[in-house]
Design a protein around this motif. Sequence first.
Motif, PDB file in Angstrom:
ATOM      1  N   LEU A 215       1.060  -1.142   0.094  1.00  0.00           N
ATOM      2  CA  LEU A 215      -0.022  -0.095   0.017  1.00  0.00           C
ATOM      3  C   LEU A 215       0.867   1.177  -0.043  1.00  0.00           C
ATOM      4  O   LEU A 215       2.033   1.298   0.721  1.00  0.00           O
ATOM      5  N   GLU A 216       0.510   2.152  -0.707  1.00  0.00           N
ATOM      6  CA  GLU A 216       1.448   3.510  -0.807  1.00  0.00           C
ATOM      7  C   GLU A 216       0.614   4.473   0.331  1.00  0.00           C
ATOM      8  O   GLU A 216      -0.514   4.108   0.774  1.00  0.00           O
ATOM      9  N   PRO A 217       1.336   5.444   0.542  1.00  0.00           N
ATOM     10  CA  PRO A 217       0.700   6.431   1.586  1.00  0.00           C
ATOM     11  C   PRO A 217      -0.447   7.179   0.908  1.00  0.00           C
ATOM     12  O   PRO A 217      -0.662   7.384  -0.208  1.00  0.00           O
TER      13      PRO A 217
ATOM     14  N   ALA B 143      -9.227   1.693  -2.676  1.00  0.00           N
ATOM     15  CA  ALA B 143     -10.248   2.119  -1.988  1.00  0.00           C
ATOM     16  C   ALA B 143     -10.367   3.814  -1.852  1.00  0.00           C
ATOM     17  O   ALA B 143      -9.296   4.364  -2.077  1.00  0.00           O
ATOM     18  N   ILE B 144     -11.388   4.566  -1.757  1.00  0.00           N
ATOM     19  CA  ILE B 144     -11.615   5.748  -1.722  1.00  0.00           C
ATOM     20  C   ILE B 144     -12.587   6.071  -0.529  1.00  0.00           C
ATOM     21  O   ILE B 144     -13.675   5.447  -0.396  1.00  0.00           O
TER      22      ILE B 144
ATOM     23  N   VAL C  96      -7.702   8.642  -1.090  1.00  0.00           N
ATOM     24  CA  VAL C  96      -7.477   7.534  -2.383  1.00  0.00           C
ATOM     25  C   VAL C  96      -6.181   6.715  -1.809  1.00  0.00           C
ATOM     26  O   VAL C  96      -5.370   7.162  -1.321  1.00  0.00           O
ATOM     27  N   ILE C  97      -6.652   5.622  -1.480  1.00  0.00           N
ATOM     28  CA  ILE C  97      -5.812   4.391  -1.142  1.00  0.00           C
ATOM     29  C   ILE C  97      -5.179   3.689  -2.320  1.00  0.00           C
ATOM     30  O   ILE C  97      -6.083   3.003  -3.118  1.00  0.00           O
ATOM     31  N   THR C  98      -3.976   3.455  -2.629  1.00  0.00           N
ATOM     32  CA  THR C  98      -3.426   2.758  -3.544  1.00  0.00           C
ATOM     33  C   THR C  98      -2.419   1.885  -3.175  1.00  0.00           C
ATOM     34  O   THR C  98      -1.866   1.765  -2.417  1.00  0.00           O
ATOM     35  N   SER C  99      -2.128   0.911  -4.096  1.00  0.00           N
ATOM     36  CA  SER C  99      -1.245  -0.090  -3.905  1.00  0.00           C
ATOM     37  C   SER C  99      -0.292  -0.195  -5.343  1.00  0.00           C
ATOM     38  O   SER C  99      -0.706   0.071  -6.449  1.00  0.00           O
TER      39      SER C  99
END
Length: 132
Positions: free
Chosen positions: A18-20, A47-48, A119-122
């Motif tokens: 997961l990215e910050p 996820a948002i 925004v949660i990214t990987s």
Amino acid sequence: GKGGGAAVSVNLNRTAGLEPPGTTLLDGTNPVTIHTASTKFTSVVEAIAICNTDSGAFVITLHWVDATPTSHPFWKKSVAASTTEIIDNLPITTSGVGSVRSITATAGSDPNNAVAVTVITSVQSRAAPGVV
């Protein structure tokens, strides 16, 4: 912005790193870019979270934007006062050379920085898009 919102916790089970998270405040009714794809690697929007700290509801619309750039709506909902909506039934794969180049959020009326979109990214690999 307006404060007083409750803290939000999101648990995601993913194999990638997961990215910050990135958070953008909505101000006005024009589309605001909440995520821009990298041209160096592929990322996945996992996820948002949309947090409304205001005393009134706001209709929020999310769009993904292609290379042309054409905007495609994929989520629209009235976010009630002092609540948070979690959208975790994604994922959306983004790449600076792929179909999804960015994601925008639009408010139906001016939230005056009372709506925060996180925004949660990987990222599975830092390899360039298309490289295995």
